[in-house]
Design a protein around this motif. Structure first.
Motif, PDB file in Angstrom:
ATOM      1  N   MET A 148       0.692  -1.275   0.105  1.00  0.00           N
ATOM      2  CA  MET A 148       0.034   0.002  -0.125  1.00  0.00           C
ATOM      3  C   MET A 148       0.898   1.284   0.058  1.00  0.00           C
ATOM      4  SD  MET A 148      -1.282   0.785   3.923  1.00  0.00           S
ATOM      5  CE  MET A 148      -0.433   1.568   4.967  1.00  0.00           C
ATOM      6  N   LYS A 149       0.326   2.437  -0.582  1.00  0.00           N
ATOM      7  CA  LYS A 149       1.078   3.614  -0.486  1.00  0.00           C
ATOM      8  C   LYS A 149       0.684   4.339   0.977  1.00  0.00           C
ATOM      9  CE  LYS A 149       2.245   3.322  -4.683  1.00  0.00           C
ATOM     10  NZ  LYS A 149       3.965   3.017  -4.920  1.00  0.00           N
ATOM     11  N   ALA A 150       1.618   5.341   1.512  1.00  0.00           N
ATOM     12  CA  ALA A 150       1.434   6.018   2.596  1.00  0.00           C
ATOM     13  C   ALA A 150       2.457   7.104   2.332  1.00  0.00           C
ATOM     14  CB  ALA A 150       2.028   5.205   3.873  1.00  0.00           C
ATOM     15  N   ILE A 176       7.977  15.572   1.837  1.00  0.00           N
ATOM     16  CA  ILE A 176       7.036  14.591   1.966  1.00  0.00           C
ATOM     17  C   ILE A 176       7.172  13.331   0.928  1.00  0.00           C
ATOM     18  CG2 ILE A 176       4.583  14.050   1.539  1.00  0.00           C
ATOM     19  CD1 ILE A 176       3.719  16.762   2.433  1.00  0.00           C
ATOM     20  N   GLN A 177       7.276  12.152   1.459  1.00  0.00           N
ATOM     21  CA  GLN A 177       7.379  10.884   0.367  1.00  0.00           C
ATOM     22  C   GLN A 177       6.127  10.084   0.157  1.00  0.00           C
ATOM     23  OE1 GLN A 177      11.074   9.636   2.265  1.00  0.00           O
ATOM     24  NE2 GLN A 177      12.212  10.486   0.391  1.00  0.00           N
ATOM     25  N   ILE A 178       5.928   9.536  -0.785  1.00  0.00           N
ATOM     26  CA  ILE A 178       4.683   8.374  -0.794  1.00  0.00           C
ATOM     27  C   ILE A 178       5.596   7.136  -0.996  1.00  0.00           C
ATOM     28  CG2 ILE A 178       3.050   7.585  -2.173  1.00  0.00           C
ATOM     29  CD1 ILE A 178       2.539  10.201  -0.944  1.00  0.00           C
ATOM     30  N   ILE A 179       5.607   6.343  -0.009  1.00  0.00           N
ATOM     31  CA  ILE A 179       6.127   5.124   0.118  1.00  0.00           C
ATOM     32  C   ILE A 179       5.373   3.773  -0.156  1.00  0.00           C
ATOM     33  CG2 ILE A 179       8.323   6.327   1.314  1.00  0.00           C
ATOM     34  CD1 ILE A 179       7.088   4.769   3.896  1.00  0.00           C
ATOM     35  N   ASP A 180       6.033   2.970  -0.207  1.00  0.00           N
ATOM     36  CA  ASP A 180       5.503   1.639  -0.283  1.00  0.00           C
ATOM     37  C   ASP A 180       5.621   0.885   1.110  1.00  0.00           C
ATOM     38  OD1 ASP A 180       4.050   1.310  -3.036  1.00  0.00           O
ATOM     39  OD2 ASP A 180       5.784   1.473  -3.677  1.00  0.00           O
ATOM     40  N   ASP A 221      -3.601   4.384   2.093  1.00  0.00           N
ATOM     41  CA  ASP A 221      -4.372   3.822   1.581  1.00  0.00           C
ATOM     42  C   ASP A 221      -5.243   2.710   2.709  1.00  0.00           C
ATOM     43  OD1 ASP A 221      -3.964   4.242  -1.080  1.00  0.00           O
ATOM     44  OD2 ASP A 221      -2.205   2.572  -1.202  1.00  0.00           O
ATOM     45  N   TYR A 222      -4.541   2.229   3.821  1.00  0.00           N
ATOM     46  CA  TYR A 222      -5.110   1.523   4.871  1.00  0.00           C
ATOM     47  C   TYR A 222      -4.669   1.943   6.285  1.00  0.00           C
ATOM     48  CZ  TYR A 222      -6.348  -2.311   1.197  1.00  0.00           C
ATOM     49  OH  TYR A 222      -7.072  -2.559   0.185  1.00  0.00           O
ATOM     50  N   ILE A 223      -5.445   1.790   7.237  1.00  0.00           N
ATOM     51  CA  ILE A 223      -5.005   1.820   8.518  1.00  0.00           C
ATOM     52  C   ILE A 223      -5.696   0.751   9.407  1.00  0.00           C
ATOM     53  CG2 ILE A 223      -4.425   4.479   8.751  1.00  0.00           C
ATOM     54  CD1 ILE A 223      -7.329   4.780   9.947  1.00  0.00           C
ATOM     55  N   CYS A 224      -5.100   0.677  10.570  1.00  0.00           N
ATOM     56  CA  CYS A 224      -5.734  -0.226  11.749  1.00  0.00           C
ATOM     57  C   CYS A 224      -6.090   0.637  12.710  1.00  0.00           C
ATOM     58  CB  CYS A 224      -4.709  -1.547  12.117  1.00  0.00           C
ATOM     59  SG  CYS A 224      -4.729  -2.836  10.950  1.00  0.00           S
ATOM     60  N   ILE A 225      -7.328   0.570  13.160  1.00  0.00           N
ATOM     61  CA  ILE A 225      -7.590   1.357  14.437  1.00  0.00           C
ATOM     62  C   ILE A 225      -8.491   0.663  15.425  1.00  0.00           C
ATOM     63  CG2 ILE A 225      -9.682   2.380  13.084  1.00  0.00           C
ATOM     64  CD1 ILE A 225      -9.155   4.872  14.600  1.00  0.00           C
TER      65      ILE A 225
END
Length: 320
Positions: free
Chosen positions: A1-3, A15-19, A105-109
């Motif tokens: 996913m991207k973050a 700012i960077q977009i990483i996998d 793209d995703y998070i856990c909460i």
């Protein structure tokens, strides 16, 4: 996913977009596929590491938390073994603070934090910024100012995320609202309920000749020294924007000058404020104004736009 991440303080270019791997929910967590997330002034300040004394908490030489974004809205993709309130496919929204940013793209909460089912009368884009603008302003109006029906409040920066939320919430409470904004935003601020609008370009604070029970400086551009003549005898000047000047004034005028970091309130207190807002949205009493939408790869542009100071309402990152 991207973050979206940043590993050093600086301009939006850091700012960077990483996998990264899609996280797996713990027993008390849900996995959310994010459909929209917020981008706020607080994000830009943390990215810049300002005010600099804040780096004592954020990280002295580089950020401790390298992720971005707190408010989100999305769809539950998986649930932990202890989850009872949510199920796969639920549309949820809320806020995740201090770790694992929501510009992703995703998070856990966890189930028991600031999280609830998204009202079906608002979109993911409208839901994502609720905890940034409305939750912060509601905390200030309700818990700090204890704003009452019939009282008069002056809201500075009334066209921004915090300010536009404060205008609407003040009217729900039953207060009289005088809003301060620029010429081009007068019609917008009137449309969300302001009783009177002051164009700061034409009428500086020193020329206002009224008394207010509360002054809410949502953008941190006023000084208490100049504003105190506008306060009633028991009036309060409050701001969510921390500065050395505010700390100094709080030290010598603790009953008159108020600052608070809403995110550090107890979870149960934040959740109750949040659930109050959910109820108001369901009743159609609040609306989220979206200024601009960006894709996650373009989040640098969102930060650049925020720093122009021209934002009206909220900025969101939208995921496909």
């Amino acid at each position: 996913m991207k973050a979206a991440v940043y590993t050093k303080y600086g301009s939006p270019e850091v700012i960077q977009i990483i996998d990264v791997e899609i996280p797996s929910p713990k027993p008390n967590e849900i996995l959310v596929k994010i459909k929209a997330s917020s981008v706020t002034r607080a994000d830009t300040m943390m990215r810049q590491g300002i005010p600099k004394f804040g780096r004592l908490f954020l990280g002295l030489f580089k950020p401790k938390n390298t992720t971005l974004g707190t408010g989100f809205s999305g769809v539950v993709e998986a649930v932990g073994s202890q989850i009872t309130k949510f199920k796969v496919g639920d549309e949820v929204f809320g806020e995740k603070l201090f770790c694992n940013g929501c510009n992703a793209d995703y998070i856990c909460i966890a189930e028991n934090v600031v999280l609830d089912i998204k009202p079906n009368i608002i979109s993911h884009e409208e839901a994502a910024p609720v905890c940034d603008g409305f939750l912060t302003s509601y905390n200030f109006l309700k818990d700090i100012a204890d704003l009452k029906p019939g009282q008069h409040i002056l809201i500075n920066g009334a066209s921004g995320s915090l300010g536009s939320a404060a205008v609407q919430l003040s009217k729900v409470i039953g207060a009289k609202v005088t809003a301060v904004c620029s010429t081009k935003n007068i019609d917008f601020v009137k449309s969300i309920g302001a009783d009177k609008v002051i164009d700061y370009k034409k009428t500086p604070i020193a020329k206002i000749n009224e008394k207010y029970n509360v002054i809410y400086d949502s953008v941190g551009t006023l000084s208490y020294k100049e504003s105190k003549k506008l306060l009633s005898s028991n009036g309060v000047f409050m701001t969510p924007v921390l500065s050395g000047q505010i700390l100094y004034q709080m030290l010598f005028n603790p009953k008159k000058v108020k600052f608070a970091a809403t995110g550090i309130k107890k979870t149960e207190e934040l959740k109750q404020l949040f659930l109050d807002l959910v109820g108001l949205y369901k009743q159609g009493k609040l609306q989220t104004h979206i200024d601009k939408k960006y894709s996650l790869p373009d989040i640098k542009h969102a930060h650049h736009y925020l720093e122009t100071g021209r934002k009206v309402g909220n900025i969101v990152v939208v995921n496909p």
